[in-house]
Design a protein around this motif. Sequence first.
Motif, PDB file in Angstrom:
ATOM      1  N   GLU A 219      73.534  27.040  -1.178  1.00  9.08           N
ATOM      2  CA  GLU A 219      74.078  28.128  -0.362  1.00  9.08           C
ATOM      3  C   GLU A 219      74.547  29.268  -1.247  1.00  9.08           C
ATOM      4  OE1 GLU A 219      72.878  26.988   2.984  1.00  9.08           O
ATOM      5  OE2 GLU A 219      74.120  28.774   2.862  1.00  9.08           O
ATOM      6  N   GLU A 220      75.290  28.923  -2.321  1.00  5.58           N
ATOM      7  CA  GLU A 220      75.794  29.965  -3.219  1.00  5.58           C
ATOM      8  C   GLU A 220      74.631  30.750  -3.824  1.00  5.58           C
ATOM      9  OE1 GLU A 220      78.215  28.148  -6.179  1.00  5.58           O
ATOM     10  OE2 GLU A 220      79.714  27.487  -4.718  1.00  5.58           O
ATOM     11  N   MET A 221      73.618  30.012  -4.294  1.00  3.27           N
ATOM     12  CA  MET A 221      72.495  30.694  -4.928  1.00  3.27           C
ATOM     13  C   MET A 221      71.785  31.608  -3.932  1.00  3.27           C
ATOM     14  SD  MET A 221      71.081  27.508  -7.172  1.00  3.27           S
ATOM     15  CE  MET A 221      69.658  28.201  -7.975  1.00  3.27           C
ATOM     16  N   LYS A 222      71.669  31.120  -2.684  1.00  5.19           N
ATOM     17  CA  LYS A 222      71.002  31.950  -1.674  1.00  5.19           C
ATOM     18  C   LYS A 222      71.776  33.242  -1.456  1.00  5.19           C
ATOM     19  CE  LYS A 222      69.954  29.025   1.818  1.00  5.19           C
ATOM     20  NZ  LYS A 222      69.332  28.542   3.074  1.00  5.19           N
ATOM     21  N   GLU A 223      73.132  33.112  -1.401  1.00  5.49           N
ATOM     22  CA  GLU A 223      73.940  34.323  -1.197  1.00  5.49           C
ATOM     23  C   GLU A 223      73.714  35.313  -2.314  1.00  5.49           C
ATOM     24  OE1 GLU A 223      78.151  33.176   0.324  1.00  5.49           O
ATOM     25  OE2 GLU A 223      78.158  35.223  -0.512  1.00  5.49           O
ATOM     26  N   LEU A 224      73.704  34.814  -3.551  1.00 10.56           N
ATOM     27  CA  LEU A 224      73.497  35.695  -4.696  1.00 10.56           C
ATOM     28  C   LEU A 224      72.166  36.424  -4.597  1.00 10.56           C
ATOM     29  CD1 LEU A 224      74.717  33.747  -7.852  1.00 10.56           C
ATOM     30  CD2 LEU A 224      75.497  35.962  -7.080  1.00 10.56           C
ATOM     31  N   THR A 225      71.106  35.653  -4.332  1.00 14.78           N
ATOM     32  CA  THR A 225      69.773  36.284  -4.280  1.00 14.78           C
ATOM     33  C   THR A 225      69.698  37.276  -3.142  1.00 14.78           C
ATOM     34  OG1 THR A 225      69.161  33.967  -3.988  1.00 14.78           O
ATOM     35  CG2 THR A 225      67.672  35.312  -5.265  1.00 14.78           C
ATOM     36  N   THR A 226      70.303  36.944  -1.986  1.00 13.85           N
ATOM     37  CA  THR A 226      70.239  37.891  -0.871  1.00 13.85           C
ATOM     38  C   THR A 226      70.947  39.186  -1.224  1.00 13.85           C
ATOM     39  OG1 THR A 226      70.527  35.929   0.490  1.00 13.85           O
ATOM     40  CG2 THR A 226      70.421  38.021   1.640  1.00 13.85           C
ATOM     41  N   LYS A 227      72.145  39.059  -1.840  1.00 15.75           N
ATOM     42  CA  LYS A 227      72.871  40.282  -2.226  1.00 15.75           C
ATOM     43  C   LYS A 227      72.038  41.090  -3.204  1.00 15.75           C
ATOM     44  CE  LYS A 227      77.670  39.185  -2.016  1.00 15.75           C
ATOM     45  NZ  LYS A 227      78.434  38.355  -2.866  1.00 15.75           N
ATOM     46  N   ASN A 228      71.456  40.402  -4.185  1.00 16.58           N
ATOM     47  CA  ASN A 228      70.626  41.073  -5.177  1.00 16.58           C
ATOM     48  C   ASN A 228      69.472  41.810  -4.492  1.00 16.58           C
ATOM     49  OD1 ASN A 228      70.027  41.691  -7.831  1.00 16.58           O
ATOM     50  ND2 ASN A 228      68.576  39.999  -8.020  1.00 16.58           N
ATOM     51  N   LEU A 229      68.825  41.107  -3.559  1.00 17.21           N
ATOM     52  CA  LEU A 229      67.696  41.691  -2.841  1.00 17.21           C
ATOM     53  C   LEU A 229      68.121  42.959  -2.106  1.00 17.21           C
ATOM     54  CD1 LEU A 229      64.740  41.024  -2.362  1.00 17.21           C
ATOM     55  CD2 LEU A 229      65.389  39.856  -0.276  1.00 17.21           C
ATOM     56  N   GLU A 230      69.282  42.887  -1.438  1.00 14.11           N
ATOM     57  CA  GLU A 230      69.774  44.071  -0.716  1.00 14.11           C
ATOM     58  C   GLU A 230      69.950  45.242  -1.657  1.00 14.11           C
ATOM     59  OE1 GLU A 230      72.502  41.951   2.611  1.00 14.11           O
ATOM     60  OE2 GLU A 230      73.402  43.618   1.517  1.00 14.11           O
ATOM     61  N   ARG A 231      70.597  44.963  -2.801  1.00 12.06           N
ATOM     62  CA  ARG A 231      70.857  46.021  -3.774  1.00 12.06           C
ATOM     63  C   ARG A 231      69.541  46.639  -4.236  1.00 12.06           C
ATOM     64  NH1 ARG A 231      70.982  45.833  -9.152  1.00 12.06           N
ATOM     65  NH2 ARG A 231      70.588  43.597  -9.088  1.00 12.06           N
ATOM     66  N   LEU A 232      68.527  45.781  -4.508  1.00 11.84           N
ATOM     67  CA  LEU A 232      67.245  46.282  -4.982  1.00 11.84           C
ATOM     68  C   LEU A 232      66.571  47.134  -3.908  1.00 11.84           C
ATOM     69  CD1 LEU A 232      65.841  43.111  -6.776  1.00 11.84           C
ATOM     70  CD2 LEU A 232      66.610  45.193  -7.863  1.00 11.84           C
ATOM     71  N   GLU A 233      66.625  46.663  -2.645  1.00 10.95           N
ATOM     72  CA  GLU A 233      65.995  47.437  -1.570  1.00 10.95           C
ATOM     73  C   GLU A 233      66.646  48.805  -1.450  1.00 10.95           C
ATOM     74  OE1 GLU A 233      63.426  46.714   0.226  1.00 10.95           O
ATOM     75  OE2 GLU A 233      63.176  44.554   0.306  1.00 10.95           O
ATOM     76  N   GLN A 234      67.997  48.841  -1.565  1.00 11.84           N
ATOM     77  CA  GLN A 234      68.689  50.124  -1.459  1.00 11.84           C
ATOM     78  C   GLN A 234      68.254  51.063  -2.570  1.00 11.84           C
ATOM     79  OE1 GLN A 234      72.850  49.238  -1.410  1.00 11.84           O
ATOM     80  NE2 GLN A 234      72.966  49.395   0.801  1.00 11.84           N
ATOM     81  N   GLU A 235      68.170  50.519  -3.784  1.00 10.94           N
ATOM     82  CA  GLU A 235      67.758  51.358  -4.910  1.00 10.94           C
ATOM     83  C   GLU A 235      66.367  51.907  -4.639  1.00 10.94           C
ATOM     84  OE1 GLU A 235      68.073  49.470  -8.732  1.00 10.94           O
ATOM     85  OE2 GLU A 235      67.267  51.250  -9.750  1.00 10.94           O
ATOM     86  N   LYS A 236      65.491  51.039  -4.094  1.00 14.17           N
ATOM     87  CA  LYS A 236      64.111  51.478  -3.819  1.00 14.17           C
ATOM     88  C   LYS A 236      64.106  52.645  -2.848  1.00 14.17           C
ATOM     89  CE  LYS A 236      60.139  49.618  -1.490  1.00 14.17           C
ATOM     90  NZ  LYS A 236      59.410  48.420  -1.092  1.00 14.17           N
ATOM     91  N   VAL A 237      64.892  52.551  -1.775  1.00  7.79           N
ATOM     92  CA  VAL A 237      64.940  53.631  -0.790  1.00  7.79           C
ATOM     93  C   VAL A 237      65.394  54.929  -1.446  1.00  7.79           C
ATOM     94  CG1 VAL A 237      66.207  54.464   1.207  1.00  7.79           C
ATOM     95  CG2 VAL A 237      65.281  52.175   1.231  1.00  7.79           C
ATOM     96  N   SER A 238      66.453  54.815  -2.284  1.00  5.36           N
ATOM     97  CA  SER A 238      66.974  56.016  -2.932  1.00  5.36           C
ATOM     98  C   SER A 238      65.924  56.642  -3.839  1.00  5.36           C
ATOM     99  CB  SER A 238      68.238  55.631  -3.710  1.00  5.36           C
ATOM    100  OG  SER A 238      68.361  56.412  -4.856  1.00  5.36           O
ATOM    101  N   ILE A 239      65.231  55.781  -4.605  1.00  6.48           N
ATOM    102  CA  ILE A 239      64.216  56.310  -5.516  1.00  6.48           C
ATOM    103  C   ILE A 239      63.094  56.984  -4.756  1.00  6.48           C
ATOM    104  CG2 ILE A 239      62.372  55.565  -7.062  1.00  6.48           C
ATOM    105  CD1 ILE A 239      64.217  53.985  -8.563  1.00  6.48           C
ATOM    106  N   LEU A 240      62.649  56.365  -3.654  1.00  6.25           N
ATOM    107  CA  LEU A 240      61.560  56.961  -2.878  1.00  6.25           C
ATOM    108  C   LEU A 240      61.959  58.338  -2.371  1.00  6.25           C
ATOM    109  CD1 LEU A 240      60.078  53.968  -0.894  1.00  6.25           C
ATOM    110  CD2 LEU A 240      58.941  55.391  -2.572  1.00  6.25           C
TER     111      LEU A 240
END
Lengths: 128, 186
Positions: free
Chosen positions: A84-105
């Motif tokens: 569960e902990e690992m899943k939370e970490l990866t999900t948060k990471n994924l969100e952060r990456l998606e946000q960065e992608k939107v900003s860059i685009l």
Amino acid sequence: MQQQQAGGSETEVTWGDQQNINQFGRLNNRFHDLEEEIKAAKESNENLEDAGNELILTDEEVVRFQIGEVFAHVPRDEVETRIEEMKELTTKNLERLEQEKVSILSQMAELKKVLYAKFGDSINLEED
Amino acid sequence: MASSATATERRGIPGAQFVEDVETYLTQSGLDVNSALSFLQERLQQYRVVEMKLLAQQRDLQAKIPDIEKCLDVVATLQSKKGTGEALIADFEIAEGIYSRASIDESDLVCLWLGANVMLEYSCEEATALLQKNLENAKASLEVLIADLQFLRDQVTITQVTVARVYNWDVHQRRLRQSTAAVKET
């Protein structure tokens, strides 16, 4: 590979233009790196999901959980919590990456507008 | 006037000179179009070589960092087992596809592989501190490396743009000469 050709026979390239072109190149590189990272994070999330599901199905009390290079014998509940902990970490990471992608685009779209406005056909900012 | 507002070089990577005006650039450097183009192409080649080197270093660091994080994980697990009185049972690989079981009793000491056939014994706290420091150093080096790569790619872009502009200027000049020659003939 992105192609950037600039400088028709009439339009002069200023230092500001060059900096815009450089910035566009940087953003584009970062964008590709982000796509790779997002793919890896999604895979990782899927694996954790699968692991969690397998865990529910198994009736073993002790699970071999990989820590570093070895598989430690860990009681089932602890494994569940860890996953569960690992899943939370990866999900948060994924969100952060998606946000960065939107900003860059959006930054890239801005720069495209500026550069196409000045250079028109003399510059190509599209992917092959 | 050819000016460069960027750093002229960074950690051994030569900076690319930004050309304000192609004609001035050519007269100032005393090069004709072909020599200028071949000089710029050579520069691009040099940049590529450095880029390969930096990318290799980046890959190494990017492999090293998860390694250190795994070690930290293991030490943390050993530490958490202390005081419980239980031994940690782990399966580890001794050859491809073949695993063996180990029972690890409580211990305050871990051995860390430092490379170069050297392994040192540390207390769990010391080991964690050392690994943490190595992790931070690796991450810092990676950041510097990424900044180097960005600088390098900027110089490559500037050089490519200069190549295009010199070439276009040359084409423009040829057209002008042809049209003046045509006018003279009539």
